[in-house]
Design a protein around this motif. Structure first.
Motif, short mmCIF file in Angstrom:
data_model
loop_
_atom_site.label_atom_id
_atom_site.label_comp_id
_atom_site.label_asym_id
_atom_site.label_seq_id
_atom_site.Cartn_x
_atom_site.Cartn_y
_atom_site.Cartn_z
N ALA A 26 0.81 -1.22 0.00
CA ALA A 26 0.00 0.00 0.00
C ALA A 26 0.85 1.27 0.00
O ALA A 26 0.38 2.33 -0.42
CB ALA A 26 -0.94 0.00 1.20
N GLY A 27 2.10 1.16 0.42
CA GLY A 27 2.99 2.31 0.39
C GLY A 27 3.43 2.70 -1.02
O GLY A 27 3.95 3.80 -1.23
N TYR A 28 3.20 1.82 -1.99
CA TYR A 28 3.64 2.08 -3.36
C TYR A 28 2.52 1.97 -4.38
O TYR A 28 2.48 2.73 -5.34
CB TYR A 28 4.76 1.09 -3.76
CG TYR A 28 5.97 1.19 -2.88
CD1 TYR A 28 6.91 2.19 -3.08
CD2 TYR A 28 6.16 0.30 -1.83
CE1 TYR A 28 8.03 2.29 -2.27
CE2 TYR A 28 7.27 0.39 -1.02
CZ TYR A 28 8.20 1.39 -1.23
OH TYR A 28 9.31 1.48 -0.43
N TRP A 29 1.63 1.00 -4.22
CA TRP A 29 0.56 0.75 -5.19
C TRP A 29 -0.78 0.91 -4.50
O TRP A 29 -0.97 0.42 -3.39
CB TRP A 29 0.70 -0.67 -5.78
CG TRP A 29 1.98 -0.79 -6.56
CD1 TRP A 29 2.15 -0.49 -7.88
CD2 TRP A 29 3.25 -1.22 -6.08
NE1 TRP A 29 3.46 -0.71 -8.24
CE2 TRP A 29 4.16 -1.15 -7.15
CE3 TRP A 29 3.72 -1.65 -4.83
CZ2 TRP A 29 5.50 -1.49 -7.02
CZ3 TRP A 29 5.06 -1.99 -4.70
CH2 TRP A 29 5.93 -1.91 -5.80
N PRO A 30 -1.74 1.56 -5.14
CA PRO A 30 -3.01 1.88 -4.49
C PRO A 30 -3.91 0.68 -4.23
O PRO A 30 -4.83 0.77 -3.43
CB PRO A 30 -3.67 2.86 -5.46
CG PRO A 30 -3.07 2.54 -6.80
CD PRO A 30 -1.66 2.10 -6.51
N SER A 31 -3.66 -0.44 -4.90
CA SER A 31 -4.51 -1.61 -4.72
C SER A 31 -3.72 -2.88 -5.01
O SER A 31 -2.67 -2.84 -5.65
CB SER A 31 -5.72 -1.55 -5.67
OG SER A 31 -5.27 -1.67 -7.01
N ASN B 149 -0.82 -6.27 -11.46
CA ASN B 149 -0.57 -5.89 -12.86
C ASN B 149 0.87 -5.44 -13.07
O ASN B 149 1.50 -5.80 -14.06
CB ASN B 149 -1.54 -4.81 -13.32
CG ASN B 149 -2.93 -5.35 -13.56
OD1 ASN B 149 -3.13 -6.52 -13.81
ND2 ASN B 149 -3.91 -4.47 -13.46
N ALA B 150 1.39 -4.66 -12.14
CA ALA B 150 2.76 -4.15 -12.26
C ALA B 150 3.79 -5.27 -12.23
O ALA B 150 4.83 -5.19 -12.89
CB ALA B 150 3.04 -3.14 -11.15
N PHE B 151 3.51 -6.32 -11.47
CA PHE B 151 4.47 -7.40 -11.30
C PHE B 151 4.10 -8.69 -12.04
O PHE B 151 4.73 -9.72 -11.85
CB PHE B 151 4.68 -7.71 -9.82
CG PHE B 151 5.59 -6.71 -9.15
CD1 PHE B 151 6.96 -6.82 -9.26
CD2 PHE B 151 5.06 -5.65 -8.45
CE1 PHE B 151 7.80 -5.89 -8.67
CE2 PHE B 151 5.88 -4.71 -7.85
CZ PHE B 151 7.27 -4.83 -7.96
N CYS B 152 3.08 -8.62 -12.89
CA CYS B 152 2.68 -9.80 -13.69
C CYS B 152 2.39 -11.00 -12.79
O CYS B 152 2.93 -12.10 -12.98
CB CYS B 152 3.75 -10.16 -14.71
SG CYS B 152 4.12 -8.87 -15.90
N ILE B 153 1.57 -10.79 -11.80
CA ILE B 153 1.17 -11.85 -10.87
C ILE B 153 -0.36 -11.91 -10.87
O ILE B 153 -1.02 -10.87 -10.92
CB ILE B 153 1.70 -11.58 -9.44
CG1 ILE B 153 3.23 -11.54 -9.45
CG2 ILE B 153 1.18 -12.62 -8.46
CD1 ILE B 153 3.85 -11.14 -8.13
#
Length: 172
Positions: free
Chosen positions: A112-117, A123-127
């Protein structure tokens, strides 16, 4: 970021490359292969650790590649996207310290300190987003394998990470 956009300047998802080369829509390709549009969209975002065999074969045939080459290109795409994410956000390493909180809570706060959800992180890490959501909600008590492997490979997970403080410190 758009799914057909190139990551690291030169590496594109081979599924997107084949689909756009063949001038077919996501919906049209999904229907042709008997896949859901949601599955194809997630595959184009790099979500899956492995791909549907029919999709692998179609991409290979469309581009003149064997399926191993398609798989390799897909993994390269995922790796480039993950590296770009780390370069863009510069997150610190996930470390437990002496917190008595459950691992999923520590992870959720870190994320939560970097990504809002959890979806944005996935999506950012392809997981796969379901893995992240179940872990953050405490449904899955241990860190999912795909998440652990990804964070470890990117040096974002303390090598001494453990999920349950009580399991490591039974007297506390």
């Amino acid at each position: 970021m758009a799914v057909n956009q190139s990551y690291a300047g030169t590496i594109t998802n081979p599924i997107v490359e084949a689909r756009t080369t063949m001038l077919i829509s996501q919906q049209g390709l999904a229907k042709r292969l008997g896949l859901s549009k949601q599955y194809l969209n997630r595959a184009e975002n790099g979500t899956y650790s492995s791909l549907n065999p029919a999709l692998l074969k179609w991409v290979g045939n469309a581009m003149g590649w064997d399926t191993k080459s398609v798989e390799g290109r897909y993994k390269q795409f995922q790796s480039a996207r993950r590296r770009e994410t780390v370069e863009s956000y510069a997150p610190h390493q996930l470390i437990r310290t002496d917190s008595k909180a459950a691992g999923h809570e520590i992870f959720s706060n870190w994320r939560a300190g970097y990504w809002p959800s959890s979806m944005a992180f996935a999506n950012a890490f392809c997981i796969h987003p379901d893995l992240i959501q179940k872990y953050e909600d405490g449904i899955q008590k241990s860190m999912p394998k795909q998440l652990r492997e990804t964070l470890t490979k990117l040096n974002l997970l303390d090598p001494n990470w453990y999920d349950d403080f009580r399991a490591q410190n039974p007297t506390r």
